[in-house]
Design an enzyme around this catalytic site. Sequence first.
Site, PDB file in Angstrom:
ATOM      1  N   HIS A  16       1.705   4.626  -2.854  1.00 11.74           N
ATOM      2  CA  HIS A  16       1.861   6.084  -2.718  1.00 11.74           C
ATOM      3  C   HIS A  16       3.229   6.507  -3.261  1.00 11.74           C
ATOM      4  CE1 HIS A  16      -1.666   6.967  -0.284  1.00 11.74           C
ATOM      5  NE2 HIS A  16      -1.314   6.128   0.668  1.00 11.74           N
ATOM      6  N   HIS A  72       3.251   6.698  -6.950  1.00  9.15           N
ATOM      7  CA  HIS A  72       2.525   7.900  -7.367  1.00  9.15           C
ATOM      8  C   HIS A  72       3.459   9.112  -7.298  1.00  9.15           C
ATOM      9  CE1 HIS A  72      -1.382  10.477  -6.704  1.00  9.15           C
ATOM     10  NE2 HIS A  72      -0.925  10.575  -7.924  1.00  9.15           N
ATOM     11  N   HIS A 103       0.830  -1.209   0.000  1.00  9.98           N
ATOM     12  CA  HIS A 103       0.000   0.000   0.000  1.00  9.98           C
ATOM     13  C   HIS A 103       0.868   1.264   0.000  1.00  9.98           C
ATOM     14  CE1 HIS A 103      -3.435   2.614   1.245  1.00  9.98           C
ATOM     15  NE2 HIS A 103      -2.462   3.288   1.820  1.00  9.98           N
ATOM     16  N   GLU A 104       1.766   1.341   0.958  1.00 10.40           N
ATOM     17  CA  GLU A 104       2.599   2.545   1.063  1.00 10.40           C
ATOM     18  C   GLU A 104       3.468   2.712  -0.177  1.00 10.40           C
ATOM     19  OE1 GLU A 104       1.859   4.728   3.110  1.00 10.40           O
ATOM     20  OE2 GLU A 104       0.586   3.461   4.363  1.00 10.40           O
TER      21      GLU A 104
HETATM   22 ZN   LIG Z   1      -2.416   5.350   2.280  1.00  2.20          ZN
END
Ligand SMILES: [Zn+2]
Length: 676
Positions: free
Chosen positions: A468, A471, A464-465
């Site tokens: 980011h 991105h 998940h991290e």
């Molecule tokens: Zn998050």
Amino acid sequence: MTNPFLADSELPHLLPDFAAVRDEHYREAFELGMAEQLAEVAAITADTSAPTFENTIVPLERSGRVLDRVSTVFFTLTSSDTTDAIQELEEELAPKLAAHHDAIVLDPALFARVDAVHRAAVEGSENLDDEQRYLVERHRTEMVLAGAALDEPAKERLRELNQRISTLTTRFEKNLLNDTNELAVHITDAAELAGLAASELSAAREAAAARGLDGWLVTLVLYTGHPWLASIEVPETRARIMAASRARGTRGGEFDNRELVLKLVRARAERARLLGFRDHASVVTADETAGSPAAVAELLGRLAPAAARNAAAEREELGAVTGGPVAASDWAFAAERVRRERYDVDTAALRPWFEAERVLQDGVFYAAERLYGLRFHERTDLRGWNDEVRVFEVRDDDGVIGLYLLDLYTRDSKRGGAWMNSLVSRNELLGHETSIVTNNLNVPRPAAGEPTLLTLDEVETLFHEFGHALHGLFAHARYPSLAGTNVFRDFVEFPSQVNEMWAMWPEVLEHYARHHETGEPLDPAIAQRLRDAERFGQGFATSEYLQAALLDQAWHTLDLEQAQAVTDAAAFEAEALAAAGLADEAVPPRYATTYFAHVFSGGYDAGYYSYIWSEVLDADTVEWFRENGGLTRENGERFRRRLLQTAGTRDPLAAFRDFRGRDAAIEPLLERRGLA
Ligand SMILES: [Zn+2]
């Protein structure tokens, strides 16, 4: 020695020179940086020529370099490796920084110029391209919502409120960190921790030793539960851990957050009224893709009854297994038993297959290589904010695109949870050609010489991290304020949620999930059962999340009089959950009011709904990858170019349409969470 914040770092990719920073540099750089930016803004407004994009917006975008450099480093430390001195300075600086921000966004001469540029852009009398027009729009909206269009007495009150809010949120965070540390559960008899793996026990022993204690210490995580509740066999120990977690901020004394929250909610409600809105949530959502609290209420309301029903059904099932009513502290343990019996998977026993380094290199990095052609090279010559931070150089086919810094382990000086941050965001105006992104997790450190074995949950958190991080690495903007992951808050979780899909994707999982001693791959049948088991427990997960999201909305949709009438935070919380049909003794909210850091200190105020809001986009995107052949370079390329790369340069929902070919559908989310 000169202050390292006064000039760009000379390290590769502008990596801040953390080793050169002394505590005394912060205050000086903050003061100089604020003064510098005010002078830059004064130069913009002193210009007697007619306002244009070039003489107003561009210098505004360029302004505040020193302040930006020092803030980036300072707030990295306040989160990841704080000290008493830093905490004190943070508390002192918070109102000053809030006042500084106000001085700019509330400057009437600056607003008049931005407004004029905006008018010219709308009328077409100044010829701007799409990104420039969008940037002007963003600046104007930000200033209006900050109060730039108000008269002077109203602005004066607004400034007072902003400083008050800033002081209160900083104190909330500090209280929570201190109370969380103080409430760590000290165990003196190993029998009380029966069920924990050897590595978990040694982590608990290390945590105790780090504080000069004998025995074992269970340090608390941010959310209400604790990962170890699923495996500790002694009900009394589980109850102690959960009681400690839920006591945070409610024990009286200096770290109590109950009164503080009431003050904060009132100040936010008063500020909203000054700005011409009914309540704080209306101000916040006006500048999100959601648009209004009503739109948020509609989505949450659509999910709540089914989630409550599913949680109740799960409670019955668990009760049948445990032979009695299930307490909140027993839920995870009972659920784990059912999961074992029904799906024949023991998630706690999977940890030997999730050795952290393999998960990182052969899982997280591998998926990024297959999708985006990325390659990672560790730069042991570069240092982060702490010796535990690892630095990786990231390349695609065209060369280096940036650095990725990973701070995996928990520390008393680190706040709870997991998060991503940017140290440098690629943008053309400032000539930043690469980005630096960071990931923080809170994985317990194993005893010396032992491997770090992750839980399934931690594996998913890392994916998940890293979503980011991708991105931030891919984002490409011309202007700093549109760069990196500077997108709407109810959109920003979407790319990271999508990246979670690869954790359990067969080609990725079989590549990284190898036994740390034997190298044996995880049995594909187990992997399949894990996927089958994913739907199990969604009633609980959705319900605890929705409770927190609704609680956030309940606090922040109070108008001023309503906020003033609330005198008991706990009673308000109980009523709000009951009204939503989600009150359940066995399923507490994921975060209760007094430790709900996201909304009382973390910038997610009236915005915790964002996670499920963006999960609608996420689930629909996962569907798209499935329909189009999954883990391929072609799919990765499309997601990168049409979505991740656009950063904050355009309407994110338009970028989504561009990627997906239509608006997002809600059905994949309902299906995933068993709410259909
Ligand atoms: Zn998050």
